[in-house]
Every structure is written in C-alpha cells, then in structure tokens.
Design a protein around this motif. Structure first.
Motif, PDB file in Angstrom:
ATOM      1  N   SER A   1      36.565  58.209 125.875  1.00  0.00           N
ATOM      2  CA  SER A   1      36.806  58.160 123.486  1.00  0.00           C
ATOM      3  C   SER A   1      35.340  58.017 123.489  1.00  0.00           C
ATOM      4  CB  SER A   1      37.503  56.702 123.131  1.00  0.00           C
ATOM      5  OG  SER A   1      36.535  55.710 123.891  1.00  0.00           O
ATOM      6  N   ARG A   2      34.947  58.738 121.816  1.00  0.00           N
ATOM      7  CA  ARG A   2      33.296  58.392 121.632  1.00  0.00           C
ATOM      8  C   ARG A   2      32.935  57.073 122.097  1.00  0.00           C
ATOM      9  NH1 ARG A   2      35.902  61.972 117.576  1.00  0.00           N
ATOM     10  NH2 ARG A   2      36.377  60.354 116.178  1.00  0.00           N
ATOM     11  N   ALA A   3      33.735  55.984 121.555  1.00  0.00           N
ATOM     12  CA  ALA A   3      33.420  54.854 121.780  1.00  0.00           C
ATOM     13  C   ALA A   3      33.282  54.026 123.512  1.00  0.00           C
ATOM     14  CB  ALA A   3      35.036  53.753 121.242  1.00  0.00           C
ATOM     15  N   GLU A   4      33.643  54.855 124.405  1.00  0.00           N
ATOM     16  CA  GLU A   4      33.585  54.661 125.150  1.00  0.00           C
ATOM     17  C   GLU A   4      32.005  55.142 125.888  1.00  0.00           C
ATOM     18  OE1 GLU A   4      38.011  53.893 127.513  1.00  0.00           O
ATOM     19  OE2 GLU A   4      37.302  55.441 126.980  1.00  0.00           O
TER      20      GLU A   4
ATOM     21  N   LYS B   1      29.179  53.663 127.953  1.00  0.00           N
ATOM     22  CA  LYS B   1      28.602  53.867 129.344  1.00  0.00           C
ATOM     23  C   LYS B   1      27.169  54.071 128.444  1.00  0.00           C
ATOM     24  CE  LYS B   1      29.020  57.658 133.269  1.00  0.00           C
ATOM     25  NZ  LYS B   1      27.319  57.854 132.974  1.00  0.00           N
ATOM     26  N   ALA B   2      26.469  54.919 127.628  1.00  0.00           N
ATOM     27  CA  ALA B   2      25.495  55.519 127.920  1.00  0.00           C
ATOM     28  C   ALA B   2      24.173  54.326 127.513  1.00  0.00           C
ATOM     29  CB  ALA B   2      25.247  56.281 126.359  1.00  0.00           C
ATOM     30  N   MET B   3      24.308  53.286 127.009  1.00  0.00           N
ATOM     31  CA  MET B   3      24.439  51.297 126.532  1.00  0.00           C
ATOM     32  C   MET B   3      23.893  51.269 128.205  1.00  0.00           C
ATOM     33  SD  MET B   3      25.401  50.156 123.233  1.00  0.00           S
ATOM     34  CE  MET B   3      26.722  50.105 123.687  1.00  0.00           C
TER      35      MET B   3
ATOM     36  N   ALA C   1      25.369  59.595 125.651  1.00  0.00           N
ATOM     37  CA  ALA C   1      27.114  59.935 124.910  1.00  0.00           C
ATOM     38  C   ALA C   1      27.454  60.781 125.188  1.00  0.00           C
ATOM     39  CB  ALA C   1      26.903  58.799 123.414  1.00  0.00           C
ATOM     40  N   ILE C   2      26.823  61.619 124.241  1.00  0.00           N
ATOM     41  CA  ILE C   2      27.534  63.636 124.067  1.00  0.00           C
ATOM     42  C   ILE C   2      27.296  63.661 125.588  1.00  0.00           C
ATOM     43  CG2 ILE C   2      27.594  65.352 123.523  1.00  0.00           C
ATOM     44  CD1 ILE C   2      25.459  64.153 121.529  1.00  0.00           C
ATOM     45  N   SER C   3      26.896  63.476 126.575  1.00  0.00           N
ATOM     46  CA  SER C   3      27.187  63.977 128.014  1.00  0.00           C
ATOM     47  C   SER C   3      28.524  63.985 128.700  1.00  0.00           C
ATOM     48  CB  SER C   3      25.986  63.537 128.708  1.00  0.00           C
ATOM     49  OG  SER C   3      24.928  64.447 128.074  1.00  0.00           O
ATOM     50  N   ALA C   4      28.636  62.130 128.272  1.00  0.00           N
ATOM     51  CA  ALA C   4      29.603  61.246 128.972  1.00  0.00           C
ATOM     52  C   ALA C   4      30.488  61.652 128.300  1.00  0.00           C
ATOM     53  CB  ALA C   4      29.813  59.638 128.502  1.00  0.00           C
ATOM     54  N   GLN C   5      31.104  61.914 127.388  1.00  0.00           N
ATOM     55  CA  GLN C   5      32.090  62.665 126.772  1.00  0.00           C
ATOM     56  C   GLN C   5      32.691  64.314 127.278  1.00  0.00           C
ATOM     57  OE1 GLN C   5      32.952  62.662 122.570  1.00  0.00           O
ATOM     58  NE2 GLN C   5      34.964  61.576 123.140  1.00  0.00           N
ATOM     59  N   ARG C   6      31.217  64.446 127.457  1.00  0.00           N
ATOM     60  CA  ARG C   6      31.703  65.748 127.461  1.00  0.00           C
ATOM     61  C   ARG C   6      32.080  66.229 129.075  1.00  0.00           C
ATOM     62  NH1 ARG C   6      25.904  69.154 129.017  1.00  0.00           N
ATOM     63  NH2 ARG C   6      26.614  66.975 130.665  1.00  0.00           N
TER      64      ARG C   6
ATOM     65  N   ALA D   1      29.548  44.198 124.642  1.00  0.00           N
ATOM     66  CA  ALA D   1      29.025  45.897 124.734  1.00  0.00           C
ATOM     67  C   ALA D   1      30.315  46.220 125.784  1.00  0.00           C
ATOM     68  CB  ALA D   1      28.471  45.906 125.102  1.00  0.00           C
ATOM     69  N   ASP D   2      29.741  45.450 127.227  1.00  0.00           N
ATOM     70  CA  ASP D   2      30.811  45.877 128.565  1.00  0.00           C
ATOM     71  C   ASP D   2      32.509  45.445 128.676  1.00  0.00           C
ATOM     72  OD1 ASP D   2      27.978  46.576 129.405  1.00  0.00           O
ATOM     73  OD2 ASP D   2      27.554  44.877 130.555  1.00  0.00           O
ATOM     74  N   LYS D   3      32.543  44.248 127.723  1.00  0.00           N
ATOM     75  CA  LYS D   3      33.788  43.671 127.991  1.00  0.00           C
ATOM     76  C   LYS D   3      35.069  44.629 126.672  1.00  0.00           C
ATOM     77  CE  LYS D   3      35.350  39.600 127.912  1.00  0.00           C
ATOM     78  NZ  LYS D   3      35.947  38.407 127.566  1.00  0.00           N
ATOM     79  N   TYR D   4      34.378  45.637 125.895  1.00  0.00           N
ATOM     80  CA  TYR D   4      35.839  46.622 125.104  1.00  0.00           C
ATOM     81  C   TYR D   4      34.245  47.347 124.518  1.00  0.00           C
ATOM     82  CZ  TYR D   4      37.465  41.794 124.987  1.00  0.00           C
ATOM     83  OH  TYR D   4      37.962  40.483 124.716  1.00  0.00           O
ATOM     84  N   ALA D   5      35.170  47.898 124.342  1.00  0.00           N
ATOM     85  CA  ALA D   5      34.430  49.890 123.466  1.00  0.00           C
ATOM     86  C   ALA D   5      34.257  49.409 121.989  1.00  0.00           C
ATOM     87  CB  ALA D   5      35.028  51.238 123.845  1.00  0.00           C
TER      88      ALA D   5
END
Length: 955
Positions: free
Chosen positions: A914-917, A921-923, A903-908, A663-667
C-alpha cells in the motif's frame, strides 16, 4: 413589535404624501394588520399594492419605491430578513436611478435601508446569531462610509460591533486588526477616557482572550476598569462589563483567589443596579458559580447553579446559546463534584444537543460554510465535556456491560463531533462533488461551478476584512460587496437546481458521525484499525477500533501538558516552534556530548505510553493503522513515538537505529476525521484513469541558495520561512492594490526568497524512476503559477510540489497560506507567484499521490479541533487528491529525493504494498543507511527519516 414601529413608523406618513387615496389606505391597512399580528396577510396586501403601483406608474417610480417600503415592513414583521432588506435595497436603487445617488430621496432611502440593517443586526445580536449580525453589520459599515467620516461616532460604533460579531464566530484573529485600527481612530478623535474608547479597549481584551492571550487581555481589562471607574463610577453598567471580564480573565489564568472578590463585587452591583433577572446579572452568576466550582466550594456553587439554569431558560429561552453555555457550566460542576455522574451526563448532553441544533440551522452557502468551520472550534468544549461525562458514567460500579457498550457507542459519535474540523469539511465537500459527478455531467458541472463561486466568495470575504483594516473608502467596499452579492445569487440558483435534481448533495455536505457498528463494518475483513486521540482540558481520550474489537481509555494528561510535550519533540525534530530565549538555551544545551543533536526518545516513549499503549491490544498485528489526532498532536507524526524503553545515548546513530519506533510496528496514515475515511472510500478519486507524473519546483528566486533542513541546524538553527523575514521586505513594503482595488502580493518579497536547488534534484530523480519525459518537470523559469493552473493535472497519478510553503500572513498582500513559484515581472490575478489555498482548491486533480515537499504542509492549525492539515493540504483534498504526502518540517535536500522516490519505487516494484507500507519501507531504508553517519550528522535521526506523513487513504 417595538423595533418594527421604530423602523417603519413613517410608512403611513410616506403613503399619505402621495396623491392616491387608495395607496394611503393600503399603507395604513398594512400597518394595522402588522400591529394585529397578521403579518402574512399584510404581506399579501403589500404585494398587491406594489403590483398596482408598478402597473400605474412603472417599476422605476416613486410610487413603486414606497410600495417596496410597505412590503419590507410586512416581511420584516415575519422575520424574513433577507427579503425585507432586498425590498429596501430595491427602493434605494429606484431613487438613485430616477433622482441621482446624491439626491435627498436617495440619501433618505439609503438611510432607511441602514436603519433596517441596524434593526436586523440588533435582533441577531439579541439571539446570538452572529452570522446574520456580521452580514448586516458589513453592509452598515459600507453605507456609513458613503456619507460619514471614518471618525464619526456611529461609524466607529458599528465597526466595533462588526468586530464583535466576527470574534463571536470563533474568528478572533480576523477581528483583532479591525479592533486595533478602530481603537486608534476613537482614541485620537475622542480621547483615552471616552466611553467608546474604553469599550474598544475592553473588546480588544476579549479578542485577545479568545486567542488564549489571557495575560495581555487582563492588562487591557484593568486599564479600562480603572479609567471607567474614575470617569463613570463603579456602578455604571459599562464599567461593570469591564469588571466582569477582569474577574473572568483572572479565573482563566487559574488565579481563583484573586478572581473571587472581583466576581462577587460585580454580581452584587449588577443585582442591585440591573436586577436579578438581567442578562448581565446572569452572566455574573455563572462566573460566581464557576469560580466557586474550581475553588471546591461545592455547596455554594450548587445553590447558584440550580437557581441559574432554570432562570437562564426563562430569561433567554431554552434553546438560546447563552442557555447552552450556562447548562454546560452546570454540567462541568456536576462532573467535578463527582457524586452524580448520571446527572452530569444528562446536562452535558443537553448542552451539546443545543449546539448541534444551532449547527443544523446554518445554511450551506459560503457564509454558512465559514460559520460551520468556526463552530467546530468555538463549540468543541461542549462535545469534549459530553465525551468526558460519558466516560465517567461508564466507570460506575455495577453498571451492566450492555450499558457500558451503549455509552461507548455514544462516545464514538461525541468524539467525532468534538474533532470536527475545516479539513474534514474539505473532504466532505469534495465527496459531495464526486457524488454529483457520478450522477452525470450536468450535475458535475454544477458542482464544479458551485465550488469555484464559493471559493471566490471566501476570497472576497478575506479581501473585505483587509480593506476594513486599512479603512478603505466606500467605493472599494461597495465593489467587493456587490461582487459577493452577485456570487451569492449565482450560488442560490445552483442550489435550487440541486434541490430539484439531486437533493442528496446537501445531505453529503452535512453528514452525521460514523456510527460504531458502521465503522467496524468498514474495517471488518481488512487488516487495519483506527486510533483516535483527542487531548482536552479534562484529560486525553484514546479510542482504538478494529473490525472485531474496541477500547477506550482516558489519560489524566490534559491538553496543556500534551501541548508542551509536542512542542518539545517538534523542536528536537527541527520543526518551526516558537520558544523563549531561555527555552532555546536550555533545549540546545541538553544532551550535548551525547551526540550531534539528540532526539528525546524517553519523552517520546512516555507519550507513547500515555496515548497508544493503553489501547494497543486492539492494534496489535494490524497491517495499517489510521491515526485521527486532535489538538497539537495533529502536528506530530506518530511514527516518531518510541514503543520500548530507550537504550543507549539519544544522539548515538546505533542507538537510534536500535530504537523501537511506532513507524516499524504499523504502516501509519493520518486522517482529518473518521468520517473522511468513509467518504474517501465511497466517493474518492477514480485514480485508475490517471497514470502520469508531473512536478513543479526550484523556482527562479534571487536569494542566496539554501539547502533545506537537517544537520546540526536541527536544534536552534534557522526554520523555514525565516528567509522571507530576514530579507526585510515585510517591514518596508507599502501595501498596494490592483486595478480592482484589491491587495496585491508583495512580488519582490517572493523574488528575494532563497533559491532551493535541491528541489530540482529531487524532481529529476523522481522523473527518472517513473520513466517520465523531461517535460514532466517544470523548474526555474518554467515553474510558474500560470504553468500549474494551465497543466492538465487530472491525468497525473503523481503530482509533486517541491518549493517554499508559506503560512497565512507570512507574505504581504496575502492572508492565506500558499506555495511559492517563479514570480512574474508584473503580477496579475492569475499569476502573482503565490499559489494560495483558494487557488489550489480550484484545481482539478485525480492523483493517487500529491507530494508536498515544503515546510509545514502537514502541520496542525494550533487551535481547538485542529485537523493535522494546514490550509494547503486540505485544499488539495478539495482539488481531488486521494492522498497527500505532506511534510511537517523542512525536508533535508540530501534525503528528500531518497524518501519520496523510495516510497514511489517501493510501490512500483511491489504493487502489493500500500502507499502507507511504501512510505514505511522508505523511512526504514533511510534510517538504516549508515553510510551518511559522521561525527556531526546521521540519517538515523527522525529529523531525516520522519518528516513526511501520509494523509488520506492507504491504498
């Protein structure tokens, strides 16, 4: 021609019963033309005779009715089955109208209609056209229910044949309850030693075998075989069927030494009794060659295969499904022999081509769509073997590099066909509808109507199966059948408009696999790659493709081993896993003293080394990696794979945080198929038109409030869905029906489920972060199924459902998965408290994020070709969702809001993510939050930070 004469032998006699010499002459002329092989001319003459009869006596006359019979005869002779049956139905309807449903004429006409349907079913079974057989047999069962008792021998026989047709389409779970009910009826009426009873025992064994329950199937075969030999002797053809299945069952259980004498004896008896070219003799030859193949007797096996393949082409025809099956067995022998990889590849490809051709002729009506979905599971092994032989051919020494590349390009297509799934079909259907919308509002409305009608038909198909299991009366079956017929007519009318105005619609409904160059072009210039992993019985295929590089590796780990590894890891994660008491005791005891509830990182590392590391050079440095996983791997989030040798104790929070997680290497994002990425990008939702938020959760339920997931209950604790079983409604519930005679959902069982107050907290936190008004969330008494259906979901960029998710069959009255809402006082068709898969597909959405914070919404189907999406999740694709955030196990209440809101806050806060990133980040933030570490719990455990998977496109 024999079937036509038997079916319509009374045509001339019926014609002579009328006073019109001209009509009698035309009837005889039509019969003569058919006998001469001039069925087209016969049809023309029959239509002229019908027009004349209607003009002289009226459309609702006996003369017109009998003219319909001659037309049906001519149509049947041309294998125009639907049109022929329709003419017979019109004839029966005329007599019912003019003489009454119970009149001698009407009963006789219905009897003739039944005979016609039987003839169609016979033809379909001979050709292994099980879709056509099912349609005909459904009608036969309904008609028999009108005039015969359920225990009538013929009525039982046709129910048995219907179950076989259903099973042979890859739906053994649907067939099993029909068979069990029919077997009980036969045994109580005719006795345990009756031939019909024994045939049903054998059929039940085959149905269990199709579900992988080989030990239970073997017990049934042994029972039927012993009783059959005593009653009818060992040479009876029916008893030899039981013997063949007994031998095959032992072979499937890899008991080859025990299987060989049974198979050998059956082959010898069939050759003597039936002859060397009989179909059943060829089946036994195939079993004999297969068991010799697996026993390593290459010489004896080869002699049989080389005789059997041309013989099967001669007996069945070169394109028959049985020929494909035998050719595939020969290819497997050649592959195992290993001395002629080119020949093995040739035979495997020929077999796969036959399967592909069979798919191509299936229609795109609801019945055909259902058949295509089952083909993906039933026929997956043909493409898996072709894929394996492509790899073997590419390993030959001295093969030019260009040849290897060509084989790899073929393999990329083969693996997509092997992984074809109902979930991918959901994406495909939605893409076709989006394309229609682009063409204009008229076609958009037609596409929407077609989807709704198709879903209604599928729902009625499930209802029909339920009614048959309950041995419902003919009135209920006739009602469902009539409604299905109405829907089929309406869909055909829509399809005719599409063929005229937008024929590309149907090309989109059945697209080809994405070619390797096209896939690379799609990825070129993007910082992303695709990882495809398919476990098979012959090994696990791993492919990695980026815009500039490709690689292909085959691990020796077969699907069975992968299944056990995934099962164990999912247990550690807190997912719903069936395990024996011994396994549970062993797994719970493991690792005690090393931490509160360890996760087996070394097993996750070993799996990473098998299914990612060999091709990871293609993925290195990529921003996004799309995972397309088949089989049980679709139920495991790849984020929990460990990339470096684990250090420290598996239960130590510090060691968990220091672990190298994929999970840390790729989104990461999960896809139903490679195909779906192309379709989502070309015809995805126009989510720029949506910017709002709406959420549903914490329905009003009367069960004791429960927190979701986590803590020490991860290992050996309760699993989501246990609440409904614990309250006991399922055992005490008496099935009921609504005003239309259709099964009703057990509303009291829903009402008694545990309340989930944490879901309300999750939704409120999400609302505040997004700045949405209080009216945007609906909880408690407002969280109803009716509220979901009436909401304008198309304006919401984010839609969240935080409630119980039920699997198919987990609640009485529904055979579909669904989401639980506040149950109404009295249920109705529009609101019974359970939003089912069918109902979800009929919603209209435009969301960038659909968040399913419920158990098992991302779990795989557990079958060959499983998609990594449950019925719930794939239905949201059909509704128009661009991506899903779906959970693999019950999300902890304490974590759910932090994960989804994070996750939503990170993208906002950072639109470049991206949604995957944003999910990545949230994880990571959850995992690294040490403030929740205690001697009993930690958020560093992947149970806390990894329950969600992003499914769909990443941006």
């Amino acid at each position: 021609m024999r079937a036509y004469r038997n079916l319509f032998g009374a045509v001339a006699a019926a014609a002579l019963a009328f006073q019109s010499p001209a009509y009698a002459q035309s009837g005889e002329a039509i019969a003569a033309l058919i006998e001469q092989g001039k069925a087209g001319e016969a049809e023309t003459l029959a239509r002229q005779a019908l027009a004349a009869a209607e003009a002289a006596s009226g459309r609702q006359s006996a003369e017109a009715a009998e003219a319909q019979l001659t037309l049906a005869y001519a149509l049947f002779a041309q294998e125009k089955w639907d049109a022929s049956i329709a003419a017979m139905e019109r004839r029966a309807a005329i007599y019912e109208a003019i003489a009454g449903a119970d009149s001698e004429q009407a009963v006789s006409a219905v009897s003739d209609l039944t005979s016609a349907l039987i003839a169609v079913a016979d033809r379909a079974e001979e050709a292994a056209d099980w879709t056509l057989a099912e349609a005909s047999l459904e009608r036969i069962v309904t008609l028999y229910a009108k005039f015969r008792e359920p225990s009538d021998r013929d009525a039982i026989g046709y129910r048995r044949r219907l179950a076989t047709a259903i099973k042979n389409q890859g739906r053994p779970v649907d067939a099993e309850p029909i068979l069990r009910q029919t077997l009980d009826l036969a045994e109580s009426t005719y006795g345990s030693g009756d031939k019909l009873t024994l045939d049903l025992i054998n059929d039940l064994g085959r149905t269990l075998e199709a579900q992988g329950k080989h030990d239970l199937a073997g017990e049934l075969y042994a029972e039927a075989l012993e009783a059959g030999r005593k009653a009818f002797g060992p040479d009876d053809p029916g008893v030899l069927v039981y013997a063949q299945n007994m031998g095959a069952s032992l072979m499937y259980q890899q008991q080859f030494d025990a299987a060989l004498p049974v198979i050998k004896d059956t082959l010898e008896r069939r050759t003597r009794v039936l002859g060397p070219d009989a179909a059943h003799t060829l089946f036994s030859m195939s079993d004999m060659a297969t068991v010799l193949t697996f026993k390593g007797d290459a010489g004896a096996a080869r002699a049989i295969w080389e005789d059997l393949v041309p013989r099967s082409e001669r007996v069945f025809g070169p394109e028959h499904p049985y020929t494909a099956q035998i050719r595939n067995g020969y290819a497997l022998y050649l592959d195992r022999a290993g001395n002629d990889p080119a020949k093995a590849l040739q035979e495997a490809q020929l077999a796969a081509d036959l399967v592909r051709a069979r798919r191509e002729v299936v229609g795109l009506d609801p019945r055909g769509q259902r058949t295509l979905a089952t083909f993906t599971e039933e026929d997956a092994f043909y493409f898996e073997l072709w894929l394996h032989t492509l790899h073997q051919a590419g390993q030959q020494e001295g093969l030019p590099q260009i040849n290897r590349i060509v084989l790899f390009y073929e393999a990329i297509g083969a693996i997509q066909e092997a992984m074809e799934s109902p979930a991918n079909m959901a994406v495909i259907r939605r893409a076709a509808e989006r394309a229609a919308e682009v063409e204009g509002p008229e076609l958009a409305a037609l596409a929407k109507e077609r989807q709704e009608l198709s879903q209604q038909w599928q729902n009625l198909a499930v209802t029909r199966s339920t009614l048959m299991r309950q041995n419902a009366d003919s009135t209920q079956l006739t009602q469902v059948e009539g409604e299905q017929g109405r829907l089929e007519t309406a869909i055909k009318a829509i399809d005719a408009q599409f063929l005229e105005k937008f024929p590309q619609f149907f090309n989109l409904l059945r697209p080809r696999p994405v070619d390797a160059p096209d896939l690379q072009q799609m990825l070129k210039g993007r910082d992303e790659a695709v990882l495809i992993v398919l476990p098979t019985a012959l090994g696990t295929h791993i492919m990695a493709i980026s815009g500039s590089d490709m690689d292909w590796h085959v691990s020796n780990l077969p699907a069975r081993t992968i299944d056990e590894v995934v099962r164990r890891l999912r247990w550690d994660l807190g997912a719903s896993v069936e395990a024996t008491p011994e396994e549970k005791a062993e797994w719970i005891a493991e690792g005690q003293g090393l931490g509160p509830y360890p996760f087996d990182r070394r097993l996750a590392w070993a799996l990473y080394n098998q299914i990612v590391a060999p091709v990871e050079w293609v993925l290195e440095g990529k921003r996004h990696v799309f995972v397309v996983a088949g089989g049980s791997l679709s139920a495991l989030p790849f984020s929990v794979l460990v990339t470096d040798e684990p250090q420290g104790l598996d239960g130590d929070p510090a060691a968990l945080r220091a672990t190298g997680w994929l999970a840390d290497k790729y989104a990461l994002a999960q896809l139903p198929s490679v195909q779906s990425l192309a379709l989502l990008r070309q015809f995805g939702s126009d989510s720029d038109d949506a910017d709002g938020f709406i959420g549903f959760g914490d329905p009003t339920l009367t069960g004791v409030a429960q927190p979701r997931g986590g803590g020490q209950d991860v290992r050996g604790g309760t699993r989501d869905g246990g609440a409904i079983r614990a309250i006991g409604f399922s055992q005490a519930y008496v099935p009921s029906t609504d005003a239309d005679g259709l099964p009703k959902v057990n509303i009291e069982a829903l009402r008694g489920m545990a309340r989930l107050p944490g879901t309300g907290t999750e939704l409120e936190a999400m609302r505040k972060v997004l700045g949405a008004p209080a009216s945007a969330i609906m909880t408690g008494d407002r969280a109803t199924e009716a509220a979901v259906k009436s909401a304008d979901l198309s304006k919401a960029a984010i839609v969240t459902f935080a409630t119980h998710g039920l699997l198919a069959g987990e609640i009485d009255g529904s055979s579909e998965p669904g989401l639980v809402f506040t149950p109404p006082k009295t249920g109705s068709a529009s609101d019974d408290g359970l939003l089912t898969m069918t109902e979800i597909a009929m919603l209209r959405m435009n969301a960038r994020w659909v968040i399913l914070s419920a158990c098992n919404t991302a779990a795989g189907d557990g079958s060959a070709g499983a998609s990594g999406l449950s019925g719930l999740a794939k239905s949201f694709f059909l509704a128009g969702a661009q991506s899903l955030l779906a959970s693999h196990w019950p999300v902890r209440d304490a974590v759910a809001a932090e994960l989804t809101v994070g996750a939503i806050s990170a993208q906002r806060d950072n639109p470049a993510l991206s949604r995957a990133e944003a999910l990545q980040k949230a994880m990571r933030d959850i995992r690294n939050d040490a403030s929740h570490d205690t001697d009993k719990d930690t958020w560093a455990h992947p149970n806390a930070w990894a329950p969600f998977t992003l499914v769909g496109d990443v941006e």
